[in-house]
Design an enzyme around this catalytic site. Structure first.
Site, mmCIF file in Angstrom:
data_model
loop_
_atom_site.group_PDB
_atom_site.id
_atom_site.type_symbol
_atom_site.label_atom_id
_atom_site.label_comp_id
_atom_site.label_asym_id
_atom_site.label_seq_id
_atom_site.Cartn_x
_atom_site.Cartn_y
_atom_site.Cartn_z
ATOM 1 N N GLY A 653 0.802 -1.231 0.000
ATOM 2 C CA GLY A 653 0.000 0.000 0.000
ATOM 3 C C GLY A 653 0.834 1.280 0.000
ATOM 4 O O GLY A 653 0.440 2.285 -0.593
ATOM 5 N N GLU A 654 2.017 1.259 0.645
ATOM 6 C CA GLU A 654 2.771 2.508 0.774
ATOM 7 C C GLU A 654 3.378 2.908 -0.569
ATOM 8 O O GLU A 654 3.862 2.062 -1.313
ATOM 9 C CB GLU A 654 3.919 2.369 1.790
ATOM 10 C CG GLU A 654 3.481 1.955 3.178
ATOM 11 C CD GLU A 654 3.527 0.457 3.366
ATOM 12 O OE1 GLU A 654 4.611 -0.059 3.647
ATOM 13 O OE2 GLU A 654 2.468 -0.202 3.222
ATOM 14 N N SER A 655 3.407 4.231 -0.818
ATOM 15 C CA SER A 655 3.836 4.714 -2.127
ATOM 16 C C SER A 655 5.301 4.392 -2.419
ATOM 17 O O SER A 655 5.670 4.073 -3.543
ATOM 18 C CB SER A 655 3.590 6.219 -2.244
ATOM 19 O OG SER A 655 4.267 6.873 -1.187
ATOM 20 N N ILE A 658 5.490 0.914 -3.552
ATOM 21 C CA ILE A 658 4.942 0.790 -4.908
ATOM 22 C C ILE A 658 5.994 1.277 -5.910
ATOM 23 O O ILE A 658 6.237 0.641 -6.935
ATOM 24 C CB ILE A 658 3.637 1.609 -5.053
ATOM 25 C CG1 ILE A 658 2.547 1.003 -4.166
ATOM 26 C CG2 ILE A 658 3.186 1.659 -6.512
ATOM 27 C CD1 ILE A 658 1.255 1.774 -4.132
#
Length: 1454
Positions: A653-655, A658
């Site tokens: 989920g964390e940018s 990603i």
């Protein structure tokens, strides 16, 4: 190109071929035939007003050109006198073809012209030797495919269409079809399909005929594929020229182009055909597209006119596949025409494809273009239609896949896996929403696959043992097992179907066993050191010696990886440590190995993998990049690549995570597919953009959705400062909108759907996949496969068997059970066989507590129980070697049959006697066992009327206490069935043939018998329990006797069991009787064969000595008879003292038993008579036993006398042994034996001494004489002096003293005539003394011995018998004393010596003699010696006696 093999079969008038030279009448006949056809066409034309008469004034041409050409032909045909072969067919076909082509003619005329052409084609006028045949055939095809006519009424139109089909089919089926070009064949098929399409709005008959013709055409064309050999392939030069050629078709003769011509069929076909022109054009165009931009012109003239071959087949096949795509493009909406698109078109197309594959078969593999169509386009469509709700389509899809499996499986490994995973496994289970029809069709298909002998083996070897593939074999086997289980429902066809599949697999394995085992118990796989598991390669996939170990190793790794995945899901760190421990990951972790573990291991938690890959730790980043490198994005669209990448883990989920993930992805993607993108940053930005678009489009919380324009605008200038092509971005936009990228992929549960991106990935993988392993008919992997499926299989067959009600279902199950048994046995899977036996025994109903009044009849009426029973015993007889704990259940069944009286009486008895009765080869009549079966019967259990006939007579008995009704027909029939069933079981063979059982199984059988017999109870047990225990013991003894060569294996258990019985029994009973006599029987039968076990066997007989007194008393006589037989048969085999001790003890006991003593003495006589079987080992024991008989008051005194004689006679043996020892042995050994013989002699004398005290006079006196004989008759034996002294002390003196005591202390009534005995005893004393005087006188202790003799004489002088002194003794003693003294004097033993200290022997002698007979001294020694001695005696007094021995020592040297 080679002949087509199929001949015409539609309305063909085939003439028998004649000799090469055609007769003139034949020529005339052909001319007449053509003439009649011209007549027919003209006749129909004349009926039409337009053609009736064209005499237009002033016009040059009086007749229409069509009529004119026909008439001209008519003139010529009879003129042609030479061979028809030499005449150009164009001449006589052209007029008809013009009529067909003309759009002025009406349907009836066109129809007749078509019929004429058809007739000429089918009459064998044309063949390959005919002049200009090629042009003629091309003309026919061109004319017919561009046929035009006016439509007057629908019926006549249908007739023409039908005739067009007829002529086209005749073109393809005739001998001359081989001259047609690729182009013409494609045209024929296209025309035919257009008619099929047109027929949708016409009558049923035309529809059917059109479809049939299409099928026939396809069959005709593809049957030619196997004949295309390499020379013909050279026309097409492999793959590339095919592509050129296809382009040529497109340029020169596009399929779809004709349909745009409105005049054709008066425009009727055009309108309808334009509906699916997209589909039709494919046949010409799509191939052109795939070869984008290739120049095809140079090939036109050449390839298009080539005789037809692979190029047209590729085209047609491509067209057929495209028909399946049509449905995708069009959606499933209702159409104006009557072809129901949802089912009809795909069904029709699939049918044609199936025909093509059936006939093309394995030849497809030789043509890469065809093969790639099958691998990709066809299979992709099959996957889609496989999930169709139409059972017809599904059924056809399954048929095609089965055909593909048969012919092309080596090329379709991953496609087959996908089909089973995504179609069959999905549809066969209701939980995925499939209808019952779908389930049934899918299951039928699966069962068809299972009936292919090698199918499951190949699935296991290629898929289950491949780490990158699913466990298809395991899933399918589980599916079949589960589907056969009727859960809370009655048995349905579906259950039986699944059972058939399961049993087909099992029977396949069983059949392979007969073809030789590859390796029945494969060696376990061990990984000694780390090797990258994803790099494993096999040296040779065609050599079983190479691929079998390789595949097993891969399966082992796959299993370990699954366990590792399980550990990883609980704790990632421990999971990796576990894999390092099993050498699947290196000791020092490297990024590549961890990346490959994530990539290739099924069942990992995708959230954990995502977290690991997104981590900022340097090692994790390296793993991420290695992970990306495991993907192949070659020539793949960005969105598809991204989908595949994100399917393997959950995007964190964390940018930042990603970003890291997408960076790794972009780098890999750009590296492999850089076509449009300027650099990897462009790939990264676009990937990010796609993820954002995906969230925007598919997240319900986003209300305002991004438009296509927004998306394109957002991605400006990202491609190295430039824009990406608009179409490219637009395609990406629509792909994401239509189909979400799932960033939370499902966790491996269930069977994934086949998405387009997954299919593309599958095609990529299939290029790199390991070769497909083809298994032959040997059992390479059956051991491993069976180990996986045996449990569920047995359970499933058992449940169906339980629920079934029809005999054929029972039989199917029984076949399954037997196959399972065979496989378990041959692959040494004992636990499986035990499970099977346990399962089957439940069905015999024999183990159920019987609530039925008449269980025998109930059993006779229960078909299932009878079949199960026969099967259990068949398995026991065939595969007994591998049964372990299952023997207990089998025995429970046998015991139940025994209780019901259904066992043949011979089960136990024969088992034991068989081996005895069969004569040894080369010998005459066999020696029957000393214990014959009759005697066993007498000794053994009083048998109740057991056995089959006994039971039957009970059923029929009418004279019992209460009158019984006559049994009914049904009862008799049921009983008869029961008897037949038991006969089929061959229960007795289990025991008679036990000698062939493997050791472990035999041991288990014996243990099971002991277990079934139960522990003997102290006190009384129920008669039924005792009967069971007796029966089990009989069987145990039987197998013991049958396995005499392996008695060591069984003996311990048998002995302990019998010991338990003997020690716990306090009253006589059948059981203890069986135990004791069984033991004796075993000893009797085995002693001759097992000398090394003789001691062990004989020691066991000591159990008999431990019998409770009451029990022993009851059976003593029979036991003795048995022991007597044992001794007589085996005396020579009993060598050790231990063995003889047991025998002697048993015989001794019988001495005092009234009934048994006779047999006991008989045995003793056998051993001791003439020393026949006396040995140093048993001598003392036998002497003791003989003494028991001598002393025993049972029986006559005569027997005691015989016993004494036996003892006395044994001295001869001692003499003989002594002589043998001197002759044969070394000095030391001889000395040792000599000592032993001396001791035996002393024991003999002692034993006889005891008998000398017997109450019976003749026994007592006989014993005395025998003692005398033993002591005096031993000249041959060297006996040391010390032994003689012992003999005097322990035998003679003791005996004399005991006799004196008896004479004085007992009444005359008890001991008659003691006086005579005392006389004999005294005589014995003097006789022995004098005999040995010479030797004894030299001993230093002689004086003491002599005083002992004197004191006994003195005592006997004074003895009182019946209260008064005995006259006989009064006379005898002086006489004997005088005699003795005289001999001593003569021998110089008794002489006076004057010496220092005096002559004590002389003095002591006279001191005693004077007490007995005072006058003797003066009588024997007259003269002055007397006075001297008197004076000395006076001085000494009696107190000197004790010291005499000492003082005499030095003086005594004669």
């Amino acid at each position: 190109m080679g002949r087509l093999r199929l001949q015409s079969n539609i309305n063909a008038i085939e003439e028998e071929p004649e000799d090469c030279e055609t007769t003139s009448s034949n020529k005339a006949a052909l001319a007449c035939m053509v003439n009649s056809e011209i007549g027919a066409v003209l006749a129909v034309m004349r009926r039409n007003v337009r053609w009736g008469g064209r005499y237009v004034s002033g016009d040059d041409q009086l007749e229409h050109s069509l009529i004119q050409s026909l008439k001209t032909l008519r003139k010529q045909i009879f003129v042609w006198q030479h061979q028809w072969q030499t005449i150009n067919p164009v001449l006589y076909l052209q007029p008809f073809l013009e009529v067909i082509r003309s759009d002025e003619t009406g349907a009836p005329i066109t129809g007749v012209a078509l019929s004429s052409v058809y007739k000429i084609l089918t009459l064998d006028v044309l063949d390959l030797s005919t002049v200009n045949i090629e042009e003629a055939m091309n003309l026919v095809v061109d004319a017919v495919t561009s046929c035009r006519f006016e439509i007057t009424d629908p019926a006549s139109e249908e007739v023409v269409l039908m005739k067009i089909l007829q002529v086209l089919l005749a073109c393809m089926k005739g001998k001359t079809s081989v001259v047609l070009s690729n182009q013409h064949v494609c045209t024929i098929v296209n025309t035919c399909f257009r008619v099929v399409h047109q027929a949708g709005t016409k009558g049923e008959l035309l529809q059917r005929i059109a479809r049939h013709t299409m099928h026939e055409l396809i069959r005709c064309i593809f049957s030619h594929l196997p004949d295309v050999d390499n020379t013909e392939c050279s026309l097409v030069k492999g793959g590339t020229p095919i592509k050129h050629e296809v382009g040529g078709i497109d340029a020169d003769y596009s399929f779809g182009s004709k349909s745009e011509n409105g005049s054709e069929y008066n425009g009727q076909l055009g309108n309808v055909a334009s509906d699916i022109s997209t589909g039709l054009n494919v046949m010409g165009n799509s191939a052109g597209k795939t070869d984008s931009g290739k120049d095809s012109v140079p090939y036109d003239s050449h390839l298009m006119t080539e005789p037809y071959g692979v190029p047209c087949m590729v085209e047609i096949f491509h067209f057929l596949c495209s028909l399946l795509n049509v449905v995708e493009h069009m959606g499933m909406g209702p159409k104006a025409n009557s072809i129901a698109f949802d089912e009809d078109v795909p069904l029709f197309a699939l049918g044609l494809i199936n025909s093509a594959i059936e006939l093309g078969g394995p030849a497809i593999t030789h043509h890469p273009r065809l093969l790639s169509l099958v691998e990709d386009e066809l299979f992709r469509n099959l996957m889609q239609f496989g999930l169709s709700t139409s059972s017809l389509i599904l059924s056809m899809v399954c048929s095609i896949v089965l055909n593909l499996y048969q012919h092309l499986r080596t090329e379709l490994k991953l496609q087959l896996e996908a089909f089973f995973s995504c179609v069959i496994l999905r549809l066969s289970q209701s939980r995925y929403g499939a209808s019952y029809q779908q389930q049934e069709v899918a299951m039928e298909a699966l069962v068809d696959f299972c009936r292919q002998k090698t199918f499951m083996v190949e699935m296991y070897a290629n898929l289950d043992c491949d780490i990158t593939c699913g466990n298809v074999f395991e899933e399918l086997a589980n599916l079949l097992s589960k589907s056969a289980f009727p859960v809370n429902s009655p048995l349905s066809a579906m259950h039986i179907l699944a059972l058939d599949g399961l049993i087909a697999v099992i029977q396949g394995m069983a059949e392979r066993i007969g073809n030789g085992l590859f390796n029945s118990e494969p060696a376990p796989v061990n990984l000694e050191e780390y090797t990258p598991f994803w790099m494993l390669k096999c040296e040779n996939y065609n050599e079983p010696d190479k691929w079998v170990p390789f595949v097993r190793r891969r399966k082992y790794i796959k299993r370990r990886l699954m366990i590792g995945a399980d550990h990883f899901n609980r704790d990632p760190k421990k999971g990796l440590e576990f894999l390092q421990g099993t050498h699947l990951l290196p000791e020092k972790l490297d990024p590549q190995s961890v990346a490959c573990f994530f990539r290739y291991t099924a069942g990992l938690d995708k959230n954990l993998v995502g977290d690991f890959l997104g981590n900022h730790d340097e090692f994790c980043v390296q793993v991420l990049h290695e992970f990306a490198k495991t993907f192949d994005f070659q020539d793949m669209n960005l969105d598809i690549a991204l989908r595949l990448f994100l399917e393997t883990f959950r995007l964190p989920g964390e940018s930042q995570k990603i970003q890291r993930v997408l960076e790794a992805f972009s780098e890999r993607y750009y590296e492999q597919s850089p076509q449009i993108l300027a650099n990897k940053d462009a790939a990264l930005l676009l990937s990010y953009s796609l993820i954002m678009l995906n969230t925007d489009q598919h997240n319900v919380q986003v209300k305002k959705k991004m438009t296509e324009e927004d998306f394109i605008r957002n991605n400006r200038h990202i491609n190295g400062g430039n824009d990406l092509p608009r179409e490219f971005l637009s395609e990406l936009y629509h792909s994401i909108c239509k189909n979400e990228i799932r960033t939370t992929p499902e966790q491996g549960a269930g069977f994934a759907e086949m998405t387009p991106s997954r299919w593309i990935d599958l095609m990529h993988k299939s290029k790199k996949s390991a070769p497909y392993i083809v298994s032959d008919s040997r059992a390479y992997l059956d051991h491993d496969m069976f180990a996986i499926m045996s449990g569920p299989t047995i359970a499933a067959i058992s449940v169906v068997f339980d629920h079934a009600e029809h005999e054929e279902v029972y039989q199917t199950c029984i076949d399954g059970f037997l196959a399972v048994a065979k496989i378990s046995a041959c692959h040494h899977l004992e636990d499986v066989l035990d499970d099977l036996v346990v399962s089957l025994c439940k069905f015999t109903t024999l183990l159920n507590p019987s609530s039925v009044e008449e269980p025998v009849l109930a059993f006779g009426d229960d078909c299932k129980a009878r079949m199960a029973t026969v099967t259990v015993f068949t398995i026991a007889n065939r595969y007994g070697d591998f049964i372990r704990t299952g023997w207990r259940n089998i025995l429970d069944c046998i015991l139940r049959l025994h209780k019901l009286g259904l066992l043949p009486a011979r089960v136990a008895s024969d088992a034991a006697d068989d081996s005895e009765m069969s004569p040894e080869p080369g010998q005459g009549k066999p020696l029957t066992n000393s214990l014959s079966s009759v005697q066993v019967q007498a000794i053994g259990t009083p048998r109740r009327s057991s056995g089959l006939m006994g039971r039957f007579s009970q059923l029929l008995s009418l004279d019992t206490e209460e009158p019984r009704s006559q049994p009914t027909e049904q009862q008799l029939a049921a009983h008869q069935r029961t008897l037949q069933t038991i006969q089929k079981c061959h229960i007795d063979s289990i025991f008679t043939e036990s000698k062939f059982l493997l050791a472990e199984s035999l041991l288990q059988l014996a243990r099971a018998l002991i277990w079934a017999a139960g522990r003997p109870q102290k006190g009384s047990s129920s008669p039924e329990d005792e009967d069971t225990a007796v029966f089990c013991l009989e069987l145990l003894i039987a197998i013991t006797l049958n396995n005499r060569d392996r008695i060591g294996l069984l003996w311990q258990g048998v002995y302990e069991h019998i010991a338990n019985i003997v020690q716990s029994t306090v009253m006589p009973s059948a059981l203890v009787e069986k135990a004791v006599f069984g033991l004796l029987r075993i000893c009797q039968r085995l002693l001759p064969y097992k000398e090394n076990l003789a001691d062990e066997l004989l020691r066991s007989l000591q159990l008999v000595l431990k019998l409770d007194a009451r029990v022993a008393d009851a059976y003593c006589e029979q036991i003795t008879q048995e022991v007597s037989r044992l001794v007589k048969a085996n005396a020579t085999h009993i060598r050790s003292q231990l063995g003889w001790r047991t025998i002697a003890s048993l015989l001794s006991i019988t001495a005092r038993h009234p009934e048994a003593s006779e047999s006991g003495f008989d045995a003793l006589l056998f051993i001791m008579s003439d020393g026949a079987h006396l040995t140093p080992a048993n001598y003392v024991l036998c002497i003791d036993a003989a003494r028991q008989f001598a002393e025993s008051r049972v029986g006559q005194a005569d027997r005691s006398v015989r016993a004494i004689d036996l003892m006395a006679g044994s001295v001869a043996c001692l003499t003989r042994w002594d002589e043998d020892a001197k002759g044969a042995m070394a000095e030391a050994e001889a000395l040792k034996l000599s000592q032993e013989i001396g001791e035996m002699w002393l024991r003999l004398a002692q034993a006889l001494r005891k008998v000398c005290l017997d109450q019976r006079e003749e026994v007592r006196n006989h014993a005395l004489l025998s003692v005398q004989m033993c002591l005096t008759g031993v000249e041959g034996i060297h006996l040391p002096h010390a032994l003689w002294l012992q003999c005097f002390d322990m035998v003679i003196f003791t005996m004399l003293d005991d006799l004196t005591e008896i004479a004085q202390g007992h009444s005359q009534k008890d001991y008659r005539n003691m006086e005579g005995t005392l006389v004999l005893a005294l005589k014995l004393l003097t006789k022995v003394f004098l005999l040995l005087l010479h030797e004894l006188s030299q001993l230093t202790t002689f004086c003491k011995l002599w005083l002992g003799v004197l004191s006994r004489m003195e005592k006997y002088m004074k003895v009182k018998v019946r209260g008064k002194k005995s006259e006989k003794l009064q006379e005898l003693v002086p006489e004997l004393l005088k005699n003795t003294l005289l001999v001593m004097k003569t021998k110089g033993v008794l002489v006076q010596r004057s010496a220092l200290g005096g002559d004590s022997l002389w003095e002591l002698t006279w001191l005693h003699v004077n007490n007995i007979v005072p006058s003797l001294q003066s009588e024997l020694f007259p003269g002055n010696e007397l006075e001297q001695s008197d004076s000395k005696l006076g001085e000494m007094g009696k107190n000197t006696l004790p010291n005499e021995t000492g003082s005499a020592q030095e003086e005594w040297h004669p």
